[in-house]
Design a protein around this motif. Structure first.
Motif, PDB file in Angstrom:
ATOM      1  N   VAL A   1     -15.640   9.215  21.324  1.00  0.00           N
ATOM      2  CA  VAL A   1     -14.191   9.237  21.552  1.00  0.00           C
ATOM      3  C   VAL A   1     -13.626   7.825  21.403  1.00  0.00           C
ATOM      4  CG1 VAL A   1     -12.391   9.640  23.297  1.00  0.00           C
ATOM      5  CG2 VAL A   1     -14.229  11.303  22.969  1.00  0.00           C
ATOM      6  N   PHE A   2     -14.325   6.825  21.914  1.00  0.00           N
ATOM      7  CA  PHE A   2     -13.900   5.435  21.764  1.00  0.00           C
ATOM      8  C   PHE A   2     -13.805   5.063  20.290  1.00  0.00           C
ATOM      9  CE2 PHE A   2     -15.646   1.227  20.757  1.00  0.00           C
ATOM     10  CZ  PHE A   2     -14.590   0.435  21.182  1.00  0.00           C
ATOM     11  N   LEU A   3     -14.801   5.424  19.492  1.00  0.00           N
ATOM     12  CA  LEU A   3     -14.795   5.101  18.072  1.00  0.00           C
ATOM     13  C   LEU A   3     -13.625   5.767  17.357  1.00  0.00           C
ATOM     14  CD1 LEU A   3     -18.592   5.306  17.198  1.00  0.00           C
ATOM     15  CD2 LEU A   3     -17.184   3.241  17.438  1.00  0.00           C
ATOM     16  N   ARG A   4     -13.372   7.035  17.657  1.00  0.00           N
ATOM     17  CA  ARG A   4     -12.240   7.737  17.033  1.00  0.00           C
ATOM     18  C   ARG A   4     -10.922   7.082  17.396  1.00  0.00           C
ATOM     19  NH1 ARG A   4     -11.480  13.708  17.908  1.00  0.00           N
ATOM     20  NH2 ARG A   4      -9.832  13.273  16.435  1.00  0.00           N
ATOM     21  N   THR A   5     -10.747   6.746  18.668  1.00  0.00           N
ATOM     22  CA  THR A   5      -9.512   6.135  19.134  1.00  0.00           C
ATOM     23  C   THR A   5      -9.296   4.784  18.471  1.00  0.00           C
ATOM     24  OG1 THR A   5      -9.735   7.252  21.259  1.00  0.00           O
ATOM     25  CG2 THR A   5      -8.246   5.371  21.184  1.00  0.00           C
ATOM     26  N   ARG A   6     -10.344   3.986  18.376  1.00  0.00           N
ATOM     27  CA  ARG A   6     -10.240   2.672  17.741  1.00  0.00           C
ATOM     28  C   ARG A   6      -9.852   2.819  16.276  1.00  0.00           C
ATOM     29  NH1 ARG A   6     -15.416  -1.145  17.177  1.00  0.00           N
ATOM     30  NH2 ARG A   6     -15.830   0.409  15.582  1.00  0.00           N
TER      31      ARG A   6
ATOM     32  N   ARG B   1      -6.165   3.906  16.017  1.00  0.00           N
ATOM     33  CA  ARG B   1      -5.273   2.786  16.305  1.00  0.00           C
ATOM     34  C   ARG B   1      -5.200   1.844  15.118  1.00  0.00           C
ATOM     35  NH1 ARG B   1      -7.456   0.587  21.615  1.00  0.00           N
ATOM     36  NH2 ARG B   1      -7.774   2.584  22.568  1.00  0.00           N
ATOM     37  N   ARG B   2      -6.319   1.614  14.455  1.00  0.00           N
ATOM     38  CA  ARG B   2      -6.329   0.732  13.289  1.00  0.00           C
ATOM     39  C   ARG B   2      -5.463   1.330  12.185  1.00  0.00           C
ATOM     40  NH1 ARG B   2     -11.878   0.000  11.919  1.00  0.00           N
ATOM     41  NH2 ARG B   2     -11.894  -1.418  13.667  1.00  0.00           N
ATOM     42  N   GLU B   3      -5.562   2.640  11.961  1.00  0.00           N
ATOM     43  CA  GLU B   3      -4.719   3.289  10.953  1.00  0.00           C
ATOM     44  C   GLU B   3      -3.250   3.166  11.336  1.00  0.00           C
ATOM     45  OE1 GLU B   3      -6.202   7.263  10.734  1.00  0.00           O
ATOM     46  OE2 GLU B   3      -7.661   6.760   9.191  1.00  0.00           O
ATOM     47  N   TRP B   4      -2.940   3.357  12.617  1.00  0.00           N
ATOM     48  CA  TRP B   4      -1.566   3.260  13.081  1.00  0.00           C
ATOM     49  C   TRP B   4      -1.051   1.833  12.886  1.00  0.00           C
ATOM     50  CZ3 TRP B   4       2.286   6.324  13.976  1.00  0.00           C
ATOM     51  CH2 TRP B   4       3.365   5.886  14.725  1.00  0.00           C
ATOM     52  N   ARG B   5      -1.877   0.836  13.200  1.00  0.00           N
ATOM     53  CA  ARG B   5      -1.484  -0.554  13.030  1.00  0.00           C
ATOM     54  C   ARG B   5      -1.221  -0.869  11.561  1.00  0.00           C
ATOM     55  NH1 ARG B   5      -5.993  -3.435  14.629  1.00  0.00           N
ATOM     56  NH2 ARG B   5      -5.990  -2.037  16.371  1.00  0.00           N
TER      57      ARG B   5
END
Length: 64
Positions: free
Chosen positions: A27-32, A35-39
């Motif tokens: 879940v941490f990897l997916r969230t990171r 977030r990178r895609e969103w950034r």
């Protein structure tokens, strides 16, 4: 066999506390990653809109 299948097979043999830890890490990897895609999207949007701000036509809005 896909990587996801291999992860599943390995996780099936873990004791419950370790399986929970592995899930938390996934879940941490997916969230990171999300977030990178969103950034990246926000950076692209900011670059695209840079010319619409801080110009003479926009000056009227600075004191509203």
């Amino acid at each position: 066999m896909t990587i996801a299948d291999e992860i599943f097979e390995q996780a099936r043999h873990l004791p419950e506390p370790l399986a929970r830890e592995a899930l938390d890490f996934v879940v941490f990897l997916r969230t990171r990653h999300e977030r990178r895609e969103w950034r990246d999207l926000m950076d692209a949007q900011s670059s695209a809109l840079a010319g619409t701000r801080d110009n003479d036509a926009d000056e009227a809005w600075n004191h509203v």
